[in-house]
Design a protein around this motif. Sequence first.
Motif, PDB file in Angstrom:
ATOM      1  N   GLY A 168      -9.576  -1.921   6.049  1.00 48.50           N
ATOM      2  CA  GLY A 168      -9.145  -2.465   4.772  1.00 48.50           C
ATOM      3  C   GLY A 168      -9.791  -1.938   3.524  1.00 48.50           C
ATOM      4  O   GLY A 168      -9.121  -1.744   2.533  1.00 48.50           O
ATOM      5  N   ALA A 169     -11.072  -1.722   3.520  1.00 48.96           N
ATOM      6  CA  ALA A 169     -11.745  -1.293   2.293  1.00 48.96           C
ATOM      7  C   ALA A 169     -12.089   0.185   2.372  1.00 48.96           C
ATOM      8  O   ALA A 169     -13.061   0.635   1.802  1.00 48.96           O
ATOM      9  CB  ALA A 169     -12.994  -2.124   2.051  1.00 48.96           C
TER      10      ALA A 169
ATOM     11  N   ALA B 244     -17.458  -3.107  -1.334  1.00 50.35           N
ATOM     12  CA  ALA B 244     -16.768  -3.001  -0.044  1.00 50.35           C
ATOM     13  C   ALA B 244     -17.589  -3.667   1.067  1.00 50.35           C
ATOM     14  O   ALA B 244     -17.042  -4.371   1.916  1.00 50.35           O
ATOM     15  CB  ALA B 244     -16.492  -1.537   0.294  1.00 50.35           C
TER      16      ALA B 244
ATOM     17  N   TYR C 146     -14.266  -1.853   7.535  1.00 54.79           N
ATOM     18  CA  TYR C 146     -14.142  -0.862   6.470  1.00 54.79           C
ATOM     19  C   TYR C 146     -12.917   0.028   6.731  1.00 54.79           C
ATOM     20  O   TYR C 146     -12.104   0.260   5.842  1.00 54.79           O
ATOM     21  CB  TYR C 146     -15.415  -0.030   6.387  1.00 54.79           C
ATOM     22  CG  TYR C 146     -15.383   1.021   5.317  1.00 54.79           C
ATOM     23  CD1 TYR C 146     -15.437   0.675   3.979  1.00 54.79           C
ATOM     24  CD2 TYR C 146     -15.285   2.363   5.645  1.00 54.79           C
ATOM     25  CE1 TYR C 146     -15.397   1.642   2.982  1.00 54.79           C
ATOM     26  CE2 TYR C 146     -15.243   3.335   4.656  1.00 54.79           C
ATOM     27  CZ  TYR C 146     -15.299   2.966   3.335  1.00 54.79           C
ATOM     28  OH  TYR C 146     -15.255   3.932   2.367  1.00 54.79           O
TER      29      TYR C 146
ATOM     30  N   ARG D 117      -9.407  -5.003  -1.074  1.00 50.68           N
ATOM     31  CA  ARG D 117      -8.605  -4.218  -0.125  1.00 50.68           C
ATOM     32  C   ARG D 117      -7.479  -3.479  -0.839  1.00 50.68           C
ATOM     33  O   ARG D 117      -7.274  -2.289  -0.624  1.00 50.68           O
ATOM     34  CB  ARG D 117      -8.032  -5.102   0.975  1.00 50.68           C
ATOM     35  CG  ARG D 117      -7.225  -4.311   1.987  1.00 50.68           C
ATOM     36  CD  ARG D 117      -6.683  -5.196   3.101  1.00 50.68           C
ATOM     37  NE  ARG D 117      -6.029  -4.389   4.102  1.00 50.68           N
ATOM     38  CZ  ARG D 117      -4.748  -3.994   4.033  1.00 50.68           C
ATOM     39  NH1 ARG D 117      -4.005  -4.317   2.995  1.00 50.68           N
ATOM     40  NH2 ARG D 117      -4.230  -3.265   4.998  1.00 50.68           N
TER      41      ARG D 117
END
Length: 111
Positions: free
Chosen positions: A28-29, A43, A25, A93
Amino acid sequence: MLITVRTDKYGHLASKATILPDMLYAAGANTHGCRGGINRSVARAAGYWLMGREPLAESADEPAEDNAQAVTLWRGLQRLPEKEAAARVAAVRRAALACEDLDGLLTKSAR
């Protein structure tokens, strides 16, 4: 990349099950700092697809439907050809980094 690491009274990871999802997390998200709510199920599904395993609830206090939605999205990714699934995860992302809406990114073509 910063993540919160909690330890138990013996100095071990307090929650081994969430450390890898937390790292993904953060890498990237991550939508920290974005205004408005985000679809954490999207996510989570994307992160768990990268890990190659079915999403798990983050805590016992979490509403059951939150993880159920992530599992449904994750299963949808599992049914796709790998390139299409990877493209959708990459779209999540990109949207997260730009503080854009994540809804629908795992259910429609990324092309």
